[in-house]
Design a protein around this motif. Sequence first.
Motif, PDB file in Angstrom:
ATOM      1  N   VAL A  93       4.231  -0.618 -13.701  1.00 46.44           N
ATOM      2  CA  VAL A  93       4.198  -1.709 -12.708  1.00 46.44           C
ATOM      3  C   VAL A  93       5.510  -2.495 -12.694  1.00 46.44           C
ATOM      4  CG1 VAL A  93       2.987  -3.815 -12.033  1.00 46.44           C
ATOM      5  CG2 VAL A  93       1.704  -1.925 -12.987  1.00 46.44           C
ATOM      6  N   GLU A 108      -3.197  -0.363   9.095  1.00 46.08           N
ATOM      7  CA  GLU A 108      -2.107   0.549   8.696  1.00 46.08           C
ATOM      8  C   GLU A 108      -2.343   1.959   9.238  1.00 46.08           C
ATOM      9  OE1 GLU A 108      -0.312   0.486   5.006  1.00 46.08           O
ATOM     10  OE2 GLU A 108       0.054  -1.669   5.112  1.00 46.08           O
ATOM     11  N   PHE A 136      -3.518  -5.819  -7.804  1.00 45.13           N
ATOM     12  CA  PHE A 136      -3.455  -4.580  -7.022  1.00 45.13           C
ATOM     13  C   PHE A 136      -2.558  -3.512  -7.677  1.00 45.13           C
ATOM     14  CE2 PHE A 136      -1.364  -2.190  -3.477  1.00 45.13           C
ATOM     15  CZ  PHE A 136      -2.448  -1.394  -3.166  1.00 45.13           C
ATOM     16  N   TYR A 137      -1.349  -3.867  -8.055  1.00 44.36           N
ATOM     17  CA  TYR A 137      -0.449  -2.871  -8.648  1.00 44.36           C
ATOM     18  C   TYR A 137      -1.005  -2.323  -9.975  1.00 44.36           C
ATOM     19  CZ  TYR A 137       3.245  -3.948  -5.219  1.00 44.36           C
ATOM     20  OH  TYR A 137       3.970  -4.106  -4.070  1.00 44.36           O
ATOM     21  N   ASN A 170       4.433  10.199  -9.266  1.00 43.03           N
ATOM     22  CA  ASN A 170       3.904  10.486 -10.612  1.00 43.03           C
ATOM     23  C   ASN A 170       3.371  11.905 -10.688  1.00 43.03           C
ATOM     24  OD1 ASN A 170       4.495   7.932 -11.474  1.00 43.03           O
ATOM     25  ND2 ASN A 170       2.404   7.149 -11.348  1.00 43.03           N
ATOM     26  N   GLU A 171       2.662  12.278  -9.633  1.00 39.46           N
ATOM     27  CA  GLU A 171       2.039  13.606  -9.576  1.00 39.46           C
ATOM     28  C   GLU A 171       3.108  14.709  -9.445  1.00 39.46           C
ATOM     29  OE1 GLU A 171      -1.151  14.197  -9.823  1.00 39.46           O
ATOM     30  OE2 GLU A 171      -0.943  16.357  -9.475  1.00 39.46           O
ATOM     31  N   VAL A 219      -6.017   4.657  -3.181  1.00 38.13           N
ATOM     32  CA  VAL A 219      -5.303   3.416  -2.824  1.00 38.13           C
ATOM     33  C   VAL A 219      -6.208   2.515  -1.982  1.00 38.13           C
ATOM     34  CG1 VAL A 219      -3.317   2.457  -1.586  1.00 38.13           C
ATOM     35  CG2 VAL A 219      -3.031   4.496  -2.977  1.00 38.13           C
ATOM     36  N   LEU A 267       0.839  -1.205   0.000  1.00 36.73           N
ATOM     37  CA  LEU A 267       0.000   0.000   0.000  1.00 36.73           C
ATOM     38  C   LEU A 267       0.871   1.251   0.000  1.00 36.73           C
ATOM     39  CD1 LEU A 267      -2.255  -2.068   0.953  1.00 36.73           C
ATOM     40  CD2 LEU A 267      -3.178  -0.198   2.282  1.00 36.73           C
ATOM     41  N   ASP A 268       1.956   1.213   0.767  1.00 35.11           N
ATOM     42  CA  ASP A 268       2.890   2.346   0.801  1.00 35.11           C
ATOM     43  C   ASP A 268       3.511   2.567  -0.573  1.00 35.11           C
ATOM     44  OD1 ASP A 268       2.566   2.825   3.516  1.00 35.11           O
ATOM     45  OD2 ASP A 268       4.151   1.419   4.070  1.00 35.11           O
ATOM     46  N   VAL A 269       3.937   1.470  -1.200  1.00 35.40           N
ATOM     47  CA  VAL A 269       4.621   1.571  -2.494  1.00 35.40           C
ATOM     48  C   VAL A 269       3.705   2.239  -3.518  1.00 35.40           C
ATOM     49  CG1 VAL A 269       5.552   0.213  -4.420  1.00 35.40           C
ATOM     50  CG2 VAL A 269       6.176  -0.364  -2.090  1.00 35.40           C
ATOM     51  N   VAL A 270       2.448   1.784  -3.540  1.00 35.11           N
ATOM     52  CA  VAL A 270       1.503   2.345  -4.505  1.00 35.11           C
ATOM     53  C   VAL A 270       1.225   3.824  -4.202  1.00 35.11           C
ATOM     54  CG1 VAL A 270      -0.921   2.251  -5.156  1.00 35.11           C
ATOM     55  CG2 VAL A 270       0.432   0.203  -5.228  1.00 35.11           C
ATOM     56  N   THR A 271       1.041   4.149  -2.919  1.00 32.26           N
ATOM     57  CA  THR A 271       0.808   5.545  -2.536  1.00 32.26           C
ATOM     58  C   THR A 271       1.997   6.400  -2.971  1.00 32.26           C
ATOM     59  OG1 THR A 271      -0.340   4.705  -0.594  1.00 32.26           O
ATOM     60  CG2 THR A 271       0.184   7.043  -0.587  1.00 32.26           C
ATOM     61  N   SER A 273      -4.039  -0.078  -9.233  1.00 32.16           N
ATOM     62  CA  SER A 273      -3.709   1.180  -8.553  1.00 32.16           C
ATOM     63  C   SER A 273      -3.002   2.159  -9.467  1.00 32.16           C
ATOM     64  CB  SER A 273      -2.811   0.894  -7.345  1.00 32.16           C
ATOM     65  OG  SER A 273      -3.428  -0.009  -6.490  1.00 32.16           O
ATOM     66  N   LEU A 274      -2.249   1.635 -10.443  1.00 37.91           N
ATOM     67  CA  LEU A 274      -1.510   2.532 -11.333  1.00 37.91           C
ATOM     68  C   LEU A 274      -2.209   2.702 -12.683  1.00 37.91           C
ATOM     69  CD1 LEU A 274       2.124   1.307 -10.556  1.00 37.91           C
ATOM     70  CD2 LEU A 274       0.800   3.084  -9.432  1.00 37.91           C
ATOM     71  N   ILE A 310       4.217   5.798  -5.344  1.00 37.63           N
ATOM     72  CA  ILE A 310       4.296   5.923  -6.811  1.00 37.63           C
ATOM     73  C   ILE A 310       3.300   6.969  -7.306  1.00 37.63           C
ATOM     74  CG2 ILE A 310       3.895   4.742  -9.009  1.00 37.63           C
ATOM     75  CD1 ILE A 310       5.037   2.219  -7.776  1.00 37.63           C
ATOM     76  N   MET A 311       2.088   6.922  -6.759  1.00 38.40           N
ATOM     77  CA  MET A 311       1.071   7.896  -7.211  1.00 38.40           C
ATOM     78  C   MET A 311       1.516   9.324  -6.887  1.00 38.40           C
ATOM     79  SD  MET A 311      -2.368   5.784  -6.262  1.00 38.40           S
ATOM     80  CE  MET A 311      -3.607   6.756  -7.060  1.00 38.40           C
ATOM     81  N   GLU A 312       2.109   9.495  -5.729  1.00 36.41           N
ATOM     82  CA  GLU A 312       2.581  10.832  -5.345  1.00 36.41           C
ATOM     83  C   GLU A 312       3.771  11.255  -6.215  1.00 36.41           C
ATOM     84  OE1 GLU A 312       1.604  12.572  -2.342  1.00 36.41           O
ATOM     85  OE2 GLU A 312       0.597  11.075  -1.108  1.00 36.41           O
ATOM     86  N   THR A 338      -5.132  10.705  -3.080  1.00 31.41           N
ATOM     87  CA  THR A 338      -4.250   9.562  -3.348  1.00 31.41           C
ATOM     88  C   THR A 338      -4.550   8.438  -2.365  1.00 31.41           C
ATOM     89  OG1 THR A 338      -2.546  11.119  -3.996  1.00 31.41           O
ATOM     90  CG2 THR A 338      -1.833   8.867  -3.576  1.00 31.41           C
ATOM     91  N   SER A 353       5.425   8.673 -15.206  1.00 30.31           N
ATOM     92  CA  SER A 353       4.505   7.536 -15.097  1.00 30.31           C
ATOM     93  C   SER A 353       5.334   6.282 -14.814  1.00 30.31           C
ATOM     94  CB  SER A 353       3.714   7.407 -16.402  1.00 30.31           C
ATOM     95  OG  SER A 353       2.883   6.294 -16.327  1.00 30.31           O
ATOM     96  N   ILE A 354       5.388   5.906 -13.552  1.00 29.63           N
ATOM     97  CA  ILE A 354       6.184   4.719 -13.179  1.00 29.63           C
ATOM     98  C   ILE A 354       5.350   3.471 -13.464  1.00 29.63           C
ATOM     99  CG2 ILE A 354       7.324   3.504 -11.265  1.00 29.63           C
ATOM    100  CD1 ILE A 354       7.754   6.258  -9.951  1.00 29.63           C
ATOM    101  N   ILE A 397       8.212  -1.882 -10.163  1.00 28.25           N
ATOM    102  CA  ILE A 397       8.023  -2.157  -8.735  1.00 28.25           C
ATOM    103  C   ILE A 397       8.895  -3.353  -8.344  1.00 28.25           C
ATOM    104  CG2 ILE A 397       6.365  -2.629  -6.868  1.00 28.25           C
ATOM    105  CD1 ILE A 397       4.207  -1.396  -8.541  1.00 28.25           C
ATOM    106  N   ARG A 448       5.948  -7.841 -19.447  1.00 28.57           N
ATOM    107  CA  ARG A 448       6.714  -6.904 -18.610  1.00 28.57           C
ATOM    108  C   ARG A 448       8.220  -7.043 -18.807  1.00 28.57           C
ATOM    109  NH1 ARG A 448       3.521  -7.554 -12.795  1.00 28.57           N
ATOM    110  NH2 ARG A 448       1.607  -6.458 -13.403  1.00 28.57           N
TER     111      ARG A 448
END
Lengths: 75, 541
Positions: free
Chosen positions: A51, B376, B310-311, A42-43, B340, A32-36, B314-315, A38-40, B336, A48-49, A54, B156
Amino acid sequence: MEIVINLLKRLHPEIDAANAYGLVDDGILTSLDVVTLIMELNEAFEISIPVEEILPTNFNSAEAIFALVERMQDC
Amino acid sequence: MQLHSMTFLCFFGCLLLLYYTVPRCAQKPLLFVGSIVFYAFSGWRNVLLILSMTVLAYAVAREIDRVAHQKKMSLAAHEEWSEEQRKAFSRRSRAVQRRWMLLGVAILLLGLSFFKFAPAVAKAVGTLPRLSSLIFPMGISFFTFQLITYVVDVYRGKVACERSFYRLCLFSCYFPQLVQGPISRYGELSATLYTPVGFDAGGVSAGLMRVVWGYLKKLVIADTAMIAVGTIMQAPERFSGVGVLLLLVLYTVQIYGDFTGGMDIAIGCSEMLGIRLRENFLHPFASTTVGEYWRRWHITMSTFFTDYVFYPLSLSKTAQWVSARLRHVLGARWATQVTVWLTTLLTWLLTGIWHGAGLNFALWGLLNGVVMILGEQLARVFAPLRKKFPHYYEGELHRLLCCVRTFLIVGLLRTLDVYRDVPLTFSLWGSLFDLRQYGALLDGTVWSSLGLSSGQWWLLAFGVLLMAVVGRLTLEDGEVAQVKWGAAAQTPPRWGGRFRDALGRRPMLYAVLMALMLVVIVIFGRYGYGYDASDFIYNQF
């Protein structure tokens, strides 16, 4: 680099984000941290990172994350 | 063919003997034929199904590879192109590859969904009786997921496209993993699957020990717990309150013994053949949070849903769109975060639906997602307290309490799978707070009403203790690191750790332990005539 460190600090205030070198290996960053993150990123950097980037090596430290950002900016 | 049937023991014994006596060049073709024979026991149609799905994955991956090759050639042939032209061409090629990948994944998922949901839909609608009696192909989820990981990993660029159809077939049909996983990744399994091996006494004896331990867990511990679970399931209302608590514990024991026992048999058999399968469980009840639990329990499923659902979700552009819309309302940071959370819940919903078509499974998935998110967030809320009271928060007592809490939460959620009726489950959860009923634990009435003799209760208690001790003894240092990341990219650890090395050095101790386990299985196991050794729970997936 400072942006990356600030983002990490916001996710995990308890760590020394600038000097932590095992963010993934030590189990600090979750999926969840990794995705958060990446989104931040990217912004913030207008990138655009994908998948496939990862990987533990890309997220183990602020330096590694910043290197990833720079690589994505060149794409 | 069930892994705990006499047919399987005969099949595997013959295969193992032939495997180490035929010339090395014939080992893998033999393994392929053996795998087809194994699966054919569940019906020849199933063999055709798995082969046609492999053909599809093979063709799609080849096409993705062809486009990549074509791109490389074109870029090399047109050195005069500007940087912008090269980037635009690369983007177009990537889009074509993506379309092929999506097509392959969609068809594979369509096949899985048809067998998984069509009978339930047909039954609910009341038409198409032939469809409602459709037999679910054994292990279809596992080989479908494996083929999806292969296609996506080729897209990938994580693995090279397999040019030999026979080798890809061996990957999808390899028999130990067909029944209930683990869900292997092509990149990992191919490292040992195609290499001819000589007889390694250490590997074979360690594998055999693990197989026998797996049978003990399944036939002695899980199937004994199943008697009590079955009694409660037949009349759930009769066993409210304390009965729910007992069900929570007993079903956890049953599913742990059943599933990890099956894994031990599968991975142990594979080790005897010199092929390493990924570990699927790493001491899950040592988890302090639900998130950690899911990095230790059914790891190959969790990592599949993380890496391939999930990845990407989310992206995705859709997630970006949702985040952009939410930004107007919630501000950048919360937008954000909420996005998520939404993709987390969606992933867990899909995980639940994969487990079954019922509302209880969907709710089970969603609640797991909610608990993980809450966990979390609460960890962040309590972070200042952690700093204030480090002795307590870093101490063993806190760790133990967290482990108990995690055990109770996941156990309670799992009762949705047992009762299979959402309103009934909620009302029974409510009865847990009726403290008057807990006296039944002390006066013994509840223990005697669950269909187990006092001897069987002691057997179960000893079995649980044994599973905990062996789980701890066989934990290897490398496994801890694997748990933390979710195991996506690391070499699978070797089961056994120091315990395995110690046994390797002491053949007498090995022989005594093997003899003891076999005696326990023979005396206390539920098998043979007069008994009905139940199927592995995860066979139905």
